[in-house]
Design an enzyme around this catalytic site. Structure first.
Site, mmCIF file in Angstrom:
data_model
loop_
_atom_site.group_PDB
_atom_site.id
_atom_site.type_symbol
_atom_site.label_atom_id
_atom_site.label_comp_id
_atom_site.label_asym_id
_atom_site.label_seq_id
_atom_site.Cartn_x
_atom_site.Cartn_y
_atom_site.Cartn_z
ATOM 1 N N ASN A 189 19.280 4.339 12.168
ATOM 2 C CA ASN A 189 19.679 3.390 11.221
ATOM 3 C C ASN A 189 20.204 4.033 9.876
ATOM 4 O O ASN A 189 20.264 5.283 9.867
ATOM 5 C CB ASN A 189 18.550 2.550 10.748
ATOM 6 C CG ASN A 189 18.904 0.954 10.644
ATOM 7 O OD1 ASN A 189 19.936 0.912 9.929
ATOM 8 N ND2 ASN A 189 17.991 0.222 10.752
ATOM 9 N N HIS B 69 10.438 26.268 2.749
ATOM 10 C CA HIS B 69 10.768 27.346 1.661
ATOM 11 C C HIS B 69 9.667 28.169 1.340
ATOM 12 O O HIS B 69 8.448 27.706 1.250
ATOM 13 C CB HIS B 69 11.215 26.392 0.341
ATOM 14 C CG HIS B 69 12.606 25.712 0.740
ATOM 15 N ND1 HIS B 69 13.682 26.259 0.852
ATOM 16 C CD2 HIS B 69 12.569 24.509 0.974
ATOM 17 C CE1 HIS B 69 14.834 25.313 1.106
ATOM 18 N NE2 HIS B 69 14.041 23.990 1.192
ATOM 19 N N GLY C 148 11.078 2.924 8.700
ATOM 20 C CA GLY C 148 12.064 3.325 7.533
ATOM 21 C C GLY C 148 11.425 3.901 6.436
ATOM 22 O O GLY C 148 10.119 3.685 5.962
ATOM 23 N N THR D 131 2.905 15.102 8.633
ATOM 24 C CA THR D 131 2.636 16.634 8.059
ATOM 25 C C THR D 131 1.845 17.293 9.334
ATOM 26 O O THR D 131 1.891 18.622 9.334
ATOM 27 C CB THR D 131 1.715 16.870 7.110
ATOM 28 O OG1 THR D 131 0.382 16.260 7.301
ATOM 29 C CG2 THR D 131 2.341 16.354 5.836
ATOM 30 N N ARG E 190 -2.039 9.376 9.009
ATOM 31 C CA ARG E 190 -3.035 9.305 9.691
ATOM 32 C C ARG E 190 -3.165 8.425 10.742
ATOM 33 O O ARG E 190 -2.562 7.317 10.704
ATOM 34 C CB ARG E 190 -4.340 9.101 8.898
ATOM 35 C CG ARG E 190 -4.533 10.274 7.625
ATOM 36 C CD ARG E 190 -5.752 10.102 7.033
ATOM 37 N NE ARG E 190 -5.987 11.002 5.817
ATOM 38 C CZ ARG E 190 -5.783 12.039 5.747
ATOM 39 N NH1 ARG E 190 -5.850 12.793 6.669
ATOM 40 N NH2 ARG E 190 -5.951 12.637 4.256
#
Length: 184
Positions: free
Chosen positions: A87, A117, A144, A167, A182
């Protein structure tokens, strides 16, 4: 790191590399031109994606659609399966392979990051980073505004709630929400 390898070779091997490199900048510039062509082409002319963008990607399956605007870092590391939908406002920072499986859907403003990084400020200032691949499984739905971090795999048929920050890997069929995301 073995000497004699280019920064691009180091990036593609998943080793630490310097992103402040002429060859990598030329690749990013080529991606910017392709992204610009996609984002500024009238929809009737552009079709599912601008030709310049389509030729940049590593793989594009049948019946894919990328809404404008779209952004990617290199494009050459992106592989789309069949019937993938991105989208408006999606960003893929593809310093490593990004594989999006058949039937996957990404909502507006989804962000996929592969670059991690350096945590040391001096190394970071010198442009040191490492690239981690991201995989989005078959029929996954990324809501989204979600952010998928470096090295994450979202399994087949999984759902990532809107606005989530992913993550860790998401198992096939699971639904995750929140920051950090989660299992629901």
């Amino acid at each position: 790191m073995p000497e004699g390898r280019s920064q691009k070779q180091r990036m593609l091997a998943g080793d630490w590399y310097c992103c402040l490199d002429t060859e990598l900048e030329e690749m990013r510039q080529a991606a910017r031109r392709a992204v610009h062509a996609h984002n500024t082409c009238p929809p009737d002319t552009r079709g599912p994606m601008a030709a310049a963008l389509a030729t940049l990607f590593r793989q594009i399956g049948a019946d894919c659609l990328i809404e404008a605007p779209f952004h990617c870092a290199y494009g050459v590391n992106i592989a789309l399966g069949d019937r993938v939908y991105l989208n408006a406002g999606c960003t893929i920072l593809d310093t490593a392979p990004v594989t999006i499986g058949d039937g996957a859907m990404l909502g507006p403003s989804v962000q996929i990051y592969c670059a991690q990084h350096a945590t040391d400020p001096g190394e970071r200032a010198r442009g040191l980073e490492i690239a981690r691949p991201v995989r989005i499984g078959r029929n996954a739905w990324i809501g989204g505004g979600a952010i998928v971090m470096p090295g994450v795999t979202v399994g087949a048929d999984a759902i990532v709630g809107a606005g989530s920050v992913v993550t860790r890997d998401v198992a096939a069929g699971d639904t995750v929400v929140g920051n950090p995301a989660r299992k629901r």
